[in-house]
Write a protein that holds these residues in place. Structure first.
Motif, short mmCIF file in Angstrom:
data_model
loop_
_atom_site.label_atom_id
_atom_site.label_comp_id
_atom_site.label_asym_id
_atom_site.label_seq_id
_atom_site.Cartn_x
_atom_site.Cartn_y
_atom_site.Cartn_z
N THR A 190 -8.19 9.54 -3.40
CA THR A 190 -9.17 8.51 -3.06
C THR A 190 -8.97 7.29 -3.93
O THR A 190 -9.01 6.16 -3.44
CB THR A 190 -10.61 9.05 -3.23
OG1 THR A 190 -10.75 10.21 -2.42
CG2 THR A 190 -11.64 8.01 -2.83
N VAL A 191 -8.73 7.49 -5.22
CA VAL A 191 -8.48 6.36 -6.12
C VAL A 191 -7.22 5.62 -5.70
O VAL A 191 -7.19 4.40 -5.68
CB VAL A 191 -8.37 6.86 -7.58
CG1 VAL A 191 -7.87 5.76 -8.49
CG2 VAL A 191 -9.72 7.38 -8.06
N GLU A 192 -6.17 6.36 -5.31
CA GLU A 192 -4.93 5.73 -4.88
C GLU A 192 -5.15 4.91 -3.62
O GLU A 192 -4.63 3.82 -3.49
CB GLU A 192 -3.85 6.79 -4.64
CG GLU A 192 -3.38 7.46 -5.90
CD GLU A 192 -2.57 8.70 -5.65
OE1 GLU A 192 -2.29 9.02 -4.48
OE2 GLU A 192 -2.20 9.37 -6.62
N LEU A 193 -5.93 5.44 -2.67
CA LEU A 193 -6.23 4.70 -1.45
C LEU A 193 -7.00 3.43 -1.80
O LEU A 193 -6.71 2.37 -1.27
CB LEU A 193 -7.03 5.55 -0.47
CG LEU A 193 -6.26 6.66 0.22
CD1 LEU A 193 -7.21 7.53 1.03
CD2 LEU A 193 -5.17 6.10 1.11
N THR A 194 -7.95 3.56 -2.69
CA THR A 194 -8.72 2.40 -3.10
C THR A 194 -7.83 1.37 -3.76
O THR A 194 -7.96 0.18 -3.50
CB THR A 194 -9.86 2.83 -4.05
OG1 THR A 194 -10.66 3.81 -3.39
CG2 THR A 194 -10.73 1.66 -4.43
N GLN A 195 -6.88 1.79 -4.57
CA GLN A 195 -5.94 0.86 -5.21
C GLN A 195 -5.11 0.16 -4.14
O GLN A 195 -4.90 -1.05 -4.21
CB GLN A 195 -5.03 1.59 -6.19
CG GLN A 195 -4.01 0.68 -6.83
CD GLN A 195 -3.04 1.42 -7.74
OE1 GLN A 195 -3.17 2.61 -7.97
NE2 GLN A 195 -2.07 0.71 -8.24
N GLU A 233 -6.12 -6.32 -0.07
CA GLU A 233 -7.12 -7.39 -0.05
C GLU A 233 -6.68 -8.57 -0.92
O GLU A 233 -6.84 -9.73 -0.55
CB GLU A 233 -8.47 -6.86 -0.53
CG GLU A 233 -9.14 -5.95 0.47
CD GLU A 233 -10.35 -5.24 -0.08
OE1 GLU A 233 -10.76 -5.52 -1.23
OE2 GLU A 233 -10.89 -4.39 0.65
N GLY A 254 0.82 -1.21 0.00
CA GLY A 254 0.00 0.00 0.00
C GLY A 254 0.86 1.25 0.00
O GLY A 254 0.59 2.20 -0.73
N GLN A 270 -5.94 -0.35 -1.05
CA GLN A 270 -6.83 -1.27 -0.34
C GLN A 270 -7.06 -2.53 -1.15
O GLN A 270 -7.05 -3.64 -0.61
CB GLN A 270 -8.17 -0.59 -0.03
CG GLN A 270 -8.06 0.49 1.02
CD GLN A 270 -9.33 1.32 1.12
OE1 GLN A 270 -10.14 1.40 0.18
NE2 GLN A 270 -9.50 1.97 2.25
N ARG A 271 -7.26 -2.38 -2.45
CA ARG A 271 -7.46 -3.55 -3.32
C ARG A 271 -6.23 -4.44 -3.32
O ARG A 271 -6.34 -5.67 -3.25
CB ARG A 271 -7.80 -3.13 -4.75
CG ARG A 271 -9.22 -2.68 -4.95
CD ARG A 271 -9.57 -2.55 -6.43
NE ARG A 271 -8.61 -1.79 -7.20
CZ ARG A 271 -8.71 -0.50 -7.50
NH1 ARG A 271 -9.74 0.19 -7.08
NH2 ARG A 271 -7.78 0.09 -8.22
N GLU A 272 -5.06 -3.83 -3.38
CA GLU A 272 -3.82 -4.62 -3.37
C GLU A 272 -3.66 -5.35 -2.05
O GLU A 272 -3.25 -6.51 -2.01
CB GLU A 272 -2.62 -3.72 -3.64
CG GLU A 272 -2.54 -3.27 -5.08
CD GLU A 272 -1.33 -2.42 -5.39
OE1 GLU A 272 -0.43 -2.30 -4.53
OE2 GLU A 272 -1.27 -1.89 -6.50
N GLU A 316 -8.19 11.85 -6.98
CA GLU A 316 -7.04 11.02 -7.30
C GLU A 316 -6.49 10.34 -6.06
O GLU A 316 -6.12 9.17 -6.09
CB GLU A 316 -5.96 11.88 -7.95
CG GLU A 316 -4.77 11.09 -8.44
CD GLU A 316 -3.77 11.98 -9.14
OE1 GLU A 316 -2.62 11.99 -8.70
OE2 GLU A 316 -4.13 12.64 -10.12
#
Length: 138
Positions: A44-49, A55, A20, A51-53, A42
């Motif tokens: 927020t998108v990075e945080l979501t990325q 998970e 992360g 988080q996805r990684e 942007e």
């Protein structure tokens, strides 16, 4: 490096944080920190990325645990690879801020690739092992 039991779990839990951080930091070069109240979409998108990684890595760890009961030899092989990757990532994390942004981006991408590749290999081993078991039931 041979990790087992709780020590492996602690190290395995640290990797999502490292991944992360790598994902987020790859976008920091040349930018000032954004105040919390003014975060852009942007960020927020990075945080979501990230988080996805994290998970995906947690799912990979679950599949690696499952592989132990399906294919012990495959589990040992993938666990050794995972341990080497964790060790290298930890060493890199300690040095990361001392290298230039271009090097950071390159090595960050390398570790993201290695994690993705390892997880794909673990997933394939689990699927193949379960399919083989299913075929033997006929």
């Amino acid at each position: 490096m041979n990790m087992s039991g709780p020590q492996w779990r602690r190290s395995a839990l640290a990797l999502p944080l490292l991944i992360g951080a790598l994902a987020l930091s790859g976008c920091e070069n040349g930018r000032r920190p954004v105040p919390a109240a003014k975060k852009s979409p942007e960020v927020t998108v990075e945080l979501t990325q990230a988080q996805r990684e994290a998970e995906r890595l947690q799912q990979c760890q679950k599949e690696l645990d499952a592989l132990q009961g399906i294919d012990a030899a495959g589990y040992r092989k993938h666990k050794q690879e995972f341990d080497r990757l964790m060790s290298g990532a930890a060493q890199y994390a300690a040095l990361r801020t001392q290298v230039n942004g271009e090097t950071q981006e390159t090595v960050d991408a390398l570790y993201r690739y290695k994690v993705s590749r390892l997880c794909a290999d673990v997933n394939q081993a689990v699927m193949t092992g379960l399919a083989d078991r299913g075929e033997r039931l006929k």
